[in-house]
Scaffold this motif. Structure first.
Motif, PDB file in Angstrom:
ATOM      1  N   GLU A  33     -31.456  -0.412  -3.091  1.00 40.88           N
ATOM      2  CA  GLU A  33     -31.391   0.823  -2.304  1.00 40.88           C
ATOM      3  C   GLU A  33     -29.978   1.029  -1.764  1.00 40.88           C
ATOM      4  O   GLU A  33     -29.438   2.135  -1.796  1.00 40.88           O
ATOM      5  N   LYS A  56     -35.888   8.603   4.007  1.00 42.01           N
ATOM      6  CA  LYS A  56     -37.287   8.779   4.419  1.00 42.01           C
ATOM      7  C   LYS A  56     -38.169   7.722   3.770  1.00 42.01           C
ATOM      8  O   LYS A  56     -39.028   7.116   4.427  1.00 42.01           O
ATOM      9  N   ASP A  57     -37.959   7.456   2.497  1.00 41.69           N
ATOM     10  CA  ASP A  57     -38.726   6.437   1.785  1.00 41.69           C
ATOM     11  C   ASP A  57     -38.481   5.053   2.401  1.00 41.69           C
ATOM     12  O   ASP A  57     -39.424   4.302   2.661  1.00 41.69           O
ATOM     13  N   ASP A  78     -33.963  12.120   1.484  1.00 39.24           N
ATOM     14  CA  ASP A  78     -35.207  11.710   0.817  1.00 39.24           C
ATOM     15  C   ASP A  78     -35.262  10.192   0.653  1.00 39.24           C
ATOM     16  O   ASP A  78     -36.308   9.576   0.867  1.00 39.24           O
ATOM     17  N   GLN A  79     -34.151   9.599   0.254  1.00 37.74           N
ATOM     18  CA  GLN A  79     -34.114   8.134   0.106  1.00 37.74           C
ATOM     19  C   GLN A  79     -34.301   7.452   1.459  1.00 37.74           C
ATOM     20  O   GLN A  79     -35.030   6.468   1.565  1.00 37.74           O
ATOM     21  N   GLU A  93     -40.147   4.817   5.876  1.00 39.35           N
ATOM     22  CA  GLU A  93     -41.600   4.655   5.792  1.00 39.35           C
ATOM     23  C   GLU A  93     -41.972   3.237   5.397  1.00 39.35           C
ATOM     24  O   GLU A  93     -42.915   2.656   5.946  1.00 39.35           O
ATOM     25  N   ARG A  94     -41.234   2.661   4.457  1.00 35.09           N
ATOM     26  CA  ARG A  94     -41.528   1.292   4.015  1.00 35.09           C
ATOM     27  C   ARG A  94     -41.228   0.279   5.110  1.00 35.09           C
ATOM     28  O   ARG A  94     -42.000  -0.660   5.330  1.00 35.09           O
ATOM     29  N   GLU A 151     -41.443  -5.845   0.333  1.00 32.94           N
ATOM     30  CA  GLU A 151     -40.821  -4.560   0.003  1.00 32.94           C
ATOM     31  C   GLU A 151     -39.405  -4.742  -0.548  1.00 32.94           C
ATOM     32  O   GLU A 151     -38.637  -3.802  -0.605  1.00 32.94           O
ATOM     33  N   THR A 202     -33.680   8.002   8.725  1.00 34.09           N
ATOM     34  CA  THR A 202     -33.532   9.452   8.561  1.00 34.09           C
ATOM     35  C   THR A 202     -32.648  10.046   9.652  1.00 34.09           C
ATOM     36  O   THR A 202     -31.917  11.000   9.402  1.00 34.09           O
TER      37      THR A 202
END
Length: 128
Positions: free
Chosen positions: A61, A113-114, A110-111, A117-118, A26, A97
């Motif tokens: 990121e 959260k991504d 939103d970033q 999840e990853r 990732e 988050t």
């Protein structure tokens, strides 16, 4: 809940190795692998619980988030802890988050959260 934790039947070292492999897929790297037990014992403290705290970063990121809000640096890099408890190995992290929520910025949420999840998916795969 502010954290995400999974349990594995792997040894602590096997879990760390598996997690590092999954994180690389990732594009996350481990900047630092802090062995709490070894460090405390080297300082003369009797501490026998094994904890490894991994400082994890995806440079792209991190750059994007820091350009939007410098206060996000308070939460970076992400931490993943691998530890032994009650005869099993666990991997956990504070949820990005939960941390970024303090900044009250929907785009950053939103970033986060991504990323969350990853990273959670990496822990899930590493635990198998």
């Amino acid at each position: 809940m502010f954290h995400y934790t999974v349990e594995t039947s792997k040894s602590l070292d096997e879990a760390v190795d598996a997690l590092q492999t999954q994180l690389k897929e990732e594009k996350f790297g481990v900047l630092w692998d802090f062995n709490v037990k070894d460090t405390l014992q080297s300082k003369g403290f009797d501490f026998n619980t094994t904890y490894r705290i991994l400082e994890v970063c995806n440079p792209g990121e991190a750059k994007n988030i820091l350009e939007k809000n410098a206060l996000a640096s308070y939460f970076l890099p992400c931490k993943v802890v691998v530890y032994e408890q009650d005869g099993s190995t666990k991997m956990g992290m504070p949820k990005p988050t939960s941390l970024i929520g303090f900044l009250e910025d929907e785009e950053l949420n939103d970033q986060a959260k991504d990323i969350e999840e990853r990273m959670a998916a990496c822990m899930d795969k590493a635990a198998q």
